[in-house]
Design a protein around this motif. Structure first.
Motif, PDB file in Angstrom:
ATOM      1  N   GLU A  36      -1.212 -17.274  14.912  1.00 45.75           N
ATOM      2  CA  GLU A  36      -0.515 -16.119  14.349  1.00 45.75           C
ATOM      3  C   GLU A  36      -0.655 -16.049  12.830  1.00 45.75           C
ATOM      4  OE1 GLU A  36       1.068 -13.524  15.807  1.00 45.75           O
ATOM      5  OE2 GLU A  36       0.406 -14.288  17.748  1.00 45.75           O
ATOM      6  N   LEU A  37      -0.823 -17.183  12.171  1.00 40.43           N
ATOM      7  CA  LEU A  37      -0.958 -17.189  10.711  1.00 40.43           C
ATOM      8  C   LEU A  37      -2.416 -17.076  10.255  1.00 40.43           C
ATOM      9  CD1 LEU A  37       1.679 -19.883   9.712  1.00 40.43           C
ATOM     10  CD2 LEU A  37       1.911 -17.395   9.630  1.00 40.43           C
ATOM     11  N   ARG A  38      -3.338 -17.660  11.031  1.00 41.01           N
ATOM     12  CA  ARG A  38      -4.757 -17.630  10.632  1.00 41.01           C
ATOM     13  C   ARG A  38      -5.321 -16.216  10.583  1.00 41.01           C
ATOM     14  NH1 ARG A  38      -5.274 -22.399  13.356  1.00 41.01           N
ATOM     15  NH2 ARG A  38      -5.649 -21.361  15.333  1.00 41.01           N
ATOM     16  N   THR A  39      -4.974 -15.414  11.566  1.00 40.23           N
ATOM     17  CA  THR A  39      -5.548 -14.062  11.635  1.00 40.23           C
ATOM     18  C   THR A  39      -5.169 -13.226  10.402  1.00 40.23           C
ATOM     19  OG1 THR A  39      -5.520 -14.191  14.029  1.00 40.23           O
ATOM     20  CG2 THR A  39      -5.722 -11.989  13.077  1.00 40.23           C
ATOM     21  N   PRO A  40      -3.903 -13.098  10.062  1.00 40.53           N
ATOM     22  CA  PRO A  40      -3.594 -12.301   8.868  1.00 40.53           C
ATOM     23  C   PRO A  40      -4.081 -12.962   7.573  1.00 40.53           C
ATOM     24  CG  PRO A  40      -1.562 -13.071   9.927  1.00 40.53           C
ATOM     25  CD  PRO A  40      -2.696 -13.460  10.803  1.00 40.53           C
ATOM     26  N   LEU A  41      -4.069 -14.285   7.513  1.00 45.90           N
ATOM     27  CA  LEU A  41      -4.570 -14.958   6.313  1.00 45.90           C
ATOM     28  C   LEU A  41      -6.054 -14.657   6.102  1.00 45.90           C
ATOM     29  CD1 LEU A  41      -2.889 -18.485   6.219  1.00 45.90           C
ATOM     30  CD2 LEU A  41      -2.761 -16.695   4.494  1.00 45.90           C
ATOM     31  N   SER A  42      -6.805 -14.655   7.191  1.00 44.87           N
ATOM     32  CA  SER A  42      -8.239 -14.346   7.082  1.00 44.87           C
ATOM     33  C   SER A  42      -8.444 -12.934   6.557  1.00 44.87           C
ATOM     34  CB  SER A  42      -8.924 -14.484   8.447  1.00 44.87           C
ATOM     35  OG  SER A  42      -8.861 -15.815   8.890  1.00 44.87           O
ATOM     36  N   THR A  43      -7.671 -11.991   7.082  1.00 44.75           N
ATOM     37  CA  THR A  43      -7.787 -10.602   6.629  1.00 44.75           C
ATOM     38  C   THR A  43      -7.412 -10.481   5.151  1.00 44.75           C
ATOM     39  OG1 THR A  43      -7.212  -9.855   8.841  1.00 44.75           O
ATOM     40  CG2 THR A  43      -7.036  -8.239   7.089  1.00 44.75           C
ATOM     41  N   ILE A  44      -6.317 -11.131   4.749  1.00 44.14           N
ATOM     42  CA  ILE A  44      -5.885 -11.095   3.348  1.00 44.14           C
ATOM     43  C   ILE A  44      -6.965 -11.685   2.448  1.00 44.14           C
ATOM     44  CG2 ILE A  44      -4.209 -12.049   1.700  1.00 44.14           C
ATOM     45  CD1 ILE A  44      -2.116 -11.839   4.003  1.00 44.14           C
ATOM     46  N   GLN A  45      -7.539 -12.819   2.894  1.00 44.28           N
ATOM     47  CA  GLN A  45      -8.580 -13.466   2.087  1.00 44.28           C
ATOM     48  C   GLN A  45      -9.793 -12.562   1.933  1.00 44.28           C
ATOM     49  OE1 GLN A  45      -9.849 -17.272   3.546  1.00 44.28           O
ATOM     50  NE2 GLN A  45     -11.174 -17.652   1.785  1.00 44.28           N
ATOM     51  N   VAL A  46     -10.239 -11.931   3.023  1.00 40.64           N
ATOM     52  CA  VAL A  46     -11.406 -11.040   2.958  1.00 40.64           C
ATOM     53  C   VAL A  46     -11.112  -9.859   2.022  1.00 40.64           C
ATOM     54  CG1 VAL A  46     -12.758  -9.376   4.317  1.00 40.64           C
ATOM     55  CG2 VAL A  46     -12.371 -11.692   5.192  1.00 40.64           C
TER      56      VAL A  46
ATOM     57  N   GLN B 217     -10.348   0.353  -2.427  1.00 46.36           N
ATOM     58  CA  GLN B 217      -9.452  -0.640  -3.041  1.00 46.36           C
ATOM     59  C   GLN B 217      -8.028  -0.479  -2.502  1.00 46.36           C
ATOM     60  OE1 GLN B 217      -9.570  -0.356  -7.313  1.00 46.36           O
ATOM     61  NE2 GLN B 217     -11.736  -0.976  -7.433  1.00 46.36           N
ATOM     62  N   ARG B 218      -7.578   0.772  -2.419  1.00 50.75           N
ATOM     63  CA  ARG B 218      -6.236   1.044  -1.914  1.00 50.75           C
ATOM     64  C   ARG B 218      -6.130   0.604  -0.442  1.00 50.75           C
ATOM     65  NH1 ARG B 218      -5.591   6.404  -3.305  1.00 50.75           N
ATOM     66  NH2 ARG B 218      -5.124   5.692  -5.403  1.00 50.75           N
ATOM     67  N   SER B 219      -7.147   0.868   0.328  1.00 47.30           N
ATOM     68  CA  SER B 219      -7.171   0.475   1.748  1.00 47.30           C
ATOM     69  C   SER B 219      -7.125  -1.048   1.884  1.00 47.30           C
ATOM     70  CB  SER B 219      -8.415   1.040   2.416  1.00 47.30           C
ATOM     71  OG  SER B 219      -8.498   0.582   3.750  1.00 47.30           O
ATOM     72  N   MET B 220      -7.889  -1.756   1.037  1.00 46.04           N
ATOM     73  CA  MET B 220      -7.896  -3.224   1.075  1.00 46.04           C
ATOM     74  C   MET B 220      -6.521  -3.776   0.703  1.00 46.04           C
ATOM     75  SD  MET B 220     -10.797  -4.607   1.845  1.00 46.04           S
ATOM     76  CE  MET B 220     -12.519  -4.275   1.982  1.00 46.04           C
ATOM     77  N   LEU B 221      -5.903  -3.204  -0.339  1.00 43.95           N
ATOM     78  CA  LEU B 221      -4.575  -3.669  -0.759  1.00 43.95           C
ATOM     79  C   LEU B 221      -3.530  -3.397   0.325  1.00 43.95           C
ATOM     80  CD1 LEU B 221      -4.455  -2.699  -4.537  1.00 43.95           C
ATOM     81  CD2 LEU B 221      -4.425  -4.995  -3.557  1.00 43.95           C
ATOM     82  N   GLU B 222      -3.581  -2.227   0.942  1.00 44.64           N
ATOM     83  CA  GLU B 222      -2.636  -1.904   2.014  1.00 44.64           C
ATOM     84  C   GLU B 222      -2.804  -2.852   3.207  1.00 44.64           C
ATOM     85  OE1 GLU B 222      -3.108   2.218   2.993  1.00 44.64           O
ATOM     86  OE2 GLU B 222      -2.294   2.867   1.069  1.00 44.64           O
ATOM     87  N   THR B 223      -4.058  -3.157   3.536  1.00 47.67           N
ATOM     88  CA  THR B 223      -4.323  -4.091   4.642  1.00 47.67           C
ATOM     89  C   THR B 223      -3.774  -5.477   4.301  1.00 47.67           C
ATOM     90  OG1 THR B 223      -6.307  -2.864   5.279  1.00 47.67           O
ATOM     91  CG2 THR B 223      -6.125  -5.134   6.062  1.00 47.67           C
ATOM     92  N   ALA B 224      -4.046  -5.960   3.064  1.00 43.89           N
ATOM     93  CA  ALA B 224      -3.558  -7.276   2.653  1.00 43.89           C
ATOM     94  C   ALA B 224      -2.027  -7.305   2.624  1.00 43.89           C
ATOM     95  CB  ALA B 224      -4.134  -7.650   1.284  1.00 43.89           C
ATOM     96  N   LEU B 225      -1.419  -6.248   2.055  1.00 39.69           N
ATOM     97  CA  LEU B 225       0.046  -6.189   2.021  1.00 39.69           C
ATOM     98  C   LEU B 225       0.639  -6.099   3.426  1.00 39.69           C
ATOM     99  CD1 LEU B 225       0.617  -3.836  -1.055  1.00 39.69           C
ATOM    100  CD2 LEU B 225       1.207  -6.259  -0.880  1.00 39.69           C
TER     101      LEU B 225
END
Length: 179
Positions: free
Chosen positions: A132-142, A158-166
């Motif tokens: 459960e933690l690896r999947t969102p961490l991977s997305t945030i890192q990418v 850039q906005r899309s990447m920030l929204e995905t990470a947030l």
């Protein structure tokens, strides 16, 4: 006697051995009033040719575990000597210790099985949490690596990447708060 049921639990003779916490020696069962007043018990003693008996309670501290019985079968009565009583009482003490150890071993096996099940549950939980933690961490890192390595990225990306990470960081936070 094999295969017979002897209902002795409530018989006064056996209760006396338990409550008195002492050996009871009966030299002649055919003359003992406690046995002769119970027709079923008297008949069972006669069928088994039990002429004399020695009853020694098996006890560990305040816990009653049973009674050790010695029977003398035959035509003549047998008077149990003090040394025989002492020996059988010593054996009863050893039997009590062995029974308690066997019970402790059984309890320990049960606890070990419960511990193994708990360890499996813990391992499964760690695997689930890790997933459960690896999947969102991977997305945030990418997303963050893309933002750092592509300074010329269009503002919409850039906005899309920030929204995905947030969004994924919020998903991780809520996961951790709810577990």
């Amino acid at each position: 006697m094999k295969g017979e049921t002897w209902s002795l639990a409530n018989h006064p003779l056996f209760q006396a051995a338990l409550t008195g916490d002492r050996a009871i020696a009966i030299a002649d069962t055919t003359q003992d009033l406690g046995i002769q007043t119970d027709p079923d018990l008297s008949a069972q003693f006669q069928r088994a040719s039990i002429r004399s008996c020695l009853l020694v309670p098996i006890r560990y501290h305040q816990t009653w575990l049973g009674i050790l019985e010695l029977h003398h079968c035959g035509d003549s009565a047998y008077v149990w000597s003090d040394s025989e009583r002492v020996l059988v009482e010593a054996i009863a003490t050893q039997v009590a210790a062995a029974l308690i150890q066997a019970q402790a071993y059984t309890n320990l096996e049960t606890l070990n099985q419960q511990l193994a099940a708990l360890e499996r549950t813990q391992s499964n939980l760690i695997a689930i949490v890790g997933h459960e933690l690896r999947t969102p961490l991977s997305t945030i890192q990418v997303c963050l690596e893309s933002l750092a390595s592509e300074p010329e990225m269009p503002l919409e990306f850039q906005r899309s990447m920030l929204e995905t990470a947030l969004g994924d960081s919020e998903r991780m936070r809520s996961f951790l708060l709810n577990k």
